[in-house]
Design a protein around this motif. Structure first.
Motif, PDB file in Angstrom:
ATOM      1  N   THR A   1       3.924  -8.723  -7.338  1.00 19.88           N
ATOM      2  CA  THR A   1       5.027  -9.057  -6.435  1.00 19.88           C
ATOM      3  C   THR A   1       4.519  -9.334  -5.032  1.00 19.88           C
ATOM      4  OG1 THR A   1       6.256  -7.461  -7.731  1.00 19.88           O
ATOM      5  CG2 THR A   1       7.340  -8.350  -5.794  1.00 19.88           C
ATOM      6  N   MET A   2       3.536  -8.520  -4.584  1.00 19.17           N
ATOM      7  CA  MET A   2       2.990  -8.715  -3.242  1.00 19.17           C
ATOM      8  C   MET A   2       2.317 -10.089  -3.129  1.00 19.17           C
ATOM      9  SD  MET A   2      -0.081  -6.687  -1.376  1.00 19.17           S
ATOM     10  CE  MET A   2      -1.324  -7.653  -2.191  1.00 19.17           C
TER      11      MET A   2
ATOM     12  N   PRO B   1       1.827   5.363  -7.890  1.00 17.32           N
ATOM     13  CA  PRO B   1       0.575   4.696  -8.316  1.00 17.32           C
ATOM     14  C   PRO B   1       0.697   4.041  -9.688  1.00 17.32           C
ATOM     15  CG  PRO B   1       0.177   6.932  -7.556  1.00 17.32           C
ATOM     16  CD  PRO B   1       1.648   6.795  -7.700  1.00 17.32           C
ATOM     17  N   GLU B   2       1.626   4.488 -10.543  1.00 15.26           N
ATOM     18  CA  GLU B   2       1.689   3.930 -11.895  1.00 15.26           C
ATOM     19  C   GLU B   2       2.273   2.519 -11.887  1.00 15.26           C
ATOM     20  OE1 GLU B   2       3.258   6.600 -10.900  1.00 15.26           O
ATOM     21  OE2 GLU B   2       5.419   6.410 -11.273  1.00 15.26           O
ATOM     22  N   ALA B   3       2.966   2.122 -10.816  1.00 17.36           N
ATOM     23  CA  ALA B   3       3.553   0.777 -10.758  1.00 17.36           C
ATOM     24  C   ALA B   3       2.624  -0.209 -10.060  1.00 17.36           C
ATOM     25  CB  ALA B   3       4.906   0.825 -10.052  1.00 17.36           C
ATOM     26  N   ARG B   4       1.332   0.102 -10.028  1.00 19.23           N
ATOM     27  CA  ARG B   4       0.387  -0.672  -9.235  1.00 19.23           C
ATOM     28  C   ARG B   4       0.349  -2.152  -9.616  1.00 19.23           C
ATOM     29  NH1 ARG B   4      -4.605   1.350  -7.145  1.00 19.23           N
ATOM     30  NH2 ARG B   4      -5.728  -0.391  -6.209  1.00 19.23           N
TER      31      ARG B   4
ATOM     32  N   VAL C   1       0.838  -1.199   0.000  1.00 21.16           N
ATOM     33  CA  VAL C   1       0.000   0.000   0.000  1.00 21.16           C
ATOM     34  C   VAL C   1       0.868   1.242   0.000  1.00 21.16           C
ATOM     35  CG1 VAL C   1      -1.624   1.315   1.386  1.00 21.16           C
ATOM     36  CG2 VAL C   1      -1.974  -1.107   1.061  1.00 21.16           C
ATOM     37  N   GLU C   2       1.940   1.222   0.827  1.00 24.86           N
ATOM     38  CA  GLU C   2       2.855   2.374   0.856  1.00 24.86           C
ATOM     39  C   GLU C   2       3.460   2.626  -0.521  1.00 24.86           C
ATOM     40  OE1 GLU C   2       5.898   2.021   3.744  1.00 24.86           O
ATOM     41  OE2 GLU C   2       4.486   1.874   5.414  1.00 24.86           O
ATOM     42  N   SER C   3       3.894   1.521  -1.185  1.00 25.61           N
ATOM     43  CA  SER C   3       4.547   1.704  -2.487  1.00 25.61           C
ATOM     44  C   SER C   3       3.558   2.216  -3.522  1.00 25.61           C
ATOM     45  CB  SER C   3       5.167   0.406  -2.981  1.00 25.61           C
ATOM     46  OG  SER C   3       5.388  -0.452  -1.932  1.00 25.61           O
TER      47      SER C   3
END
Lengths: 228, 87
Positions: free
Chosen positions: B59-60, B50-53, B43-45
Motif C-alpha cells: 500500500t505504501m 508487524p504481521e501486516a508488513r 513504519v509506525e503501522s
C-alpha cells in the motif's frame, strides 16, 4: 541539439526514442520496433506455453498461473465480479508494460515505455475502454447524467477531470521510465561500467515493476469508477 | 529601439529555458515530503502491527508512486524545456 555543453555527449542517442527509419516520410521509432518485438515474443511464449497444458502444472505453467491469478485477484478486489471478465484487457496491459519497463536492462535495448507515443496510446485505450464500458453499463442517458452530478454547473469540472485522466495516467509512466533512462545515460557517461549497474537495478527493475503495477491498478480504478 | 542580434536572443532563450527547468524541479519538494510522510506512517503501522508488513509495504509503495506523480510532471516539463525549447 547541444544543450548539455558536454563534449561528445548526445543524450538523445542514449535515452528516449529515436527515429530508426522512415516509411513514406513518417518516422518509425526504435522504441516502436522493440514494442512489436515484445508483442511477438509474448504471443510466441503464450502459444508455446498453452500448447500442452497439464492438470498438474509444471514449473513454468505454475508460475504463469500464479501471475494471472494475482492479476485477477487485484481486479476482483477493486471491482467485484470483474476479475475474469477484465483479464484479457488488464492482463495484456500488465504483461506488456511490465515487460517493457524491465527490458531496458538488456544491452542495446530501450524501454518502449520511454516513448510518450506508447504510454499515451495505452492511456487513451484505457480512457476509451472505461467510457465505453460506462456507456454499456449505465446506458447513454445514465452516462451523460453522470457528468451533471452532483449539480448541473459541475459539468465543465467533471469534463476536465475526465479528460485529465489519460494525460496524467500516461505522463506518470512516461516520466518515470524516461527519467530513469536519462539518469542511467548520464551515469554511464560520467562513471561508465560501475555506476549504471545499481541504477539500472533500481530504475529498470524496481521502479519499472512498481510503475507497471500502478498503471494496471489505476486502469482498473478508472474502469470501475466510470462504470459505477 | 535597440536592435538585438539573433545570436543574443538565442542565448537569452537558452538561459531562460535552463532557469525554467531548474525552477520547475522545485516541485520535487512536495513529492519528497509526501513520500517521506507515507514512509513514516508505514513504519509506525509496521511497528504497531508487524504481521501486516507485506500489505502495508504494498500500500505504501502504491501511494508513494501516486504521490510522486506531481514531481514527475515537473520533471517531464523540465525535460521538455531542456530538449525541445533549446534547439
Amino acid at each position: 541539439m547541444h544543450f548539455f555543453y558536454l563534449a561528445n555527449f548526445d543524450i538523445e542517442a542514449q535515452a528516449g526514442p529515436q527515429a530508426a527509419f522512415e516509411i513514406f516520410g513518417i518516422p518509425v521509432n526504435d522504441t516502436t520496433l522493440i514494442g512489436y518485438g515484445i508483442t511477438i515474443g509474448l504471443i510466441i511464449f503464450a502459444r508455446l506455453l498453452t500448447r500442452n497444458l497439464e492438470i498438474v502444472p509444471g514449473r513454468l505453467q505454475n508460475a504463469m498461473e500464479m501471475l494471472l491469478e494475482s492479476i485477477m485477484d487485484i481486479t476482483e478486489g477493486m471491482m467485484a465480479g470483474g476479475g475474469r471478465k477484465m483479464l484479457p484487457f488488464i492482463g495484456t496491459i500488465a504483461l506488456f508494460i511490465g515487460l517493457s519497463n524491465i527490458i531496458g536492462v538488456l544491452p542495446l535495448l530501450k524501454n518502449p515505455t520511454a516513448d510518450l507515443n506508447m504510454t499515451l496510446a495505452f492511456g487513451l485505450s484505457v480512457f476509451i475502454f472505461s467510457n465505453a464500458y460506462a456507456i454499456k453499463n449505465k446506458g447513454l442517458g445514465g452516462y451523460v447524467k453522470g457528468f451533471f452530478e452532483p449539480m448541473a454547473f459541475m459539468l465543465p469540472i467533471n469534463l476536465l477531470g475526465e479528460l485529465a485522466k489519460p494525460i496524467s495516467h500516461s505522463f506518470r509512466l512516461f516520466g518515470n521510465v524516461f527519467g530513469g533512462s536519462v539518469l542511467i545515460a548520464l551515469a554511464a557517461y560520467f562513471v561508465p561500467g560501475i555506476l549504471p549497474v545499481p541504477l539500472m537495478a533500481w530504475f529498470d527493475i524496481f521502479i519499472g515493476l512498481v510503475q507497471a503495477l500502478i498503471f494496471t491498478m489505476l486502469a482498473i480504478a478508472y474502469i470501475s469508477i466510470a462504470s459505477e | 529601439m535597440v536592435e538585438l542580434s539573433p545570436d543574443f536572443m538565442d542565448t537569452i532563450l537558452r538561459a531562460a529555458a535552463m532557469i525554467g527547468a531548474g525552477l520547475a524541479l522545485i516541485a520535487g519538494i512536495g513529492a519528497g515530503v509526501g513520500q517521506g510522510y507515507a514512509a513514516g506512517k508505514a513504519v509506525e503501522s509496521v511497528a504497531r502491527q508487524p504481521e501486516a508488513r507485506g500489505l502495508i509495504t504494498t500500500t505504501m509503495l502504491v501511494g508513494q508512486a501516486v504521490a510522486e506523480s506531481t514531481g514527475i510532471y515537473a520533471f517531464v516539463f523540465a525535460l521538455i524545456l531542456l530538449f525541445f525549447i533549446i534547439l
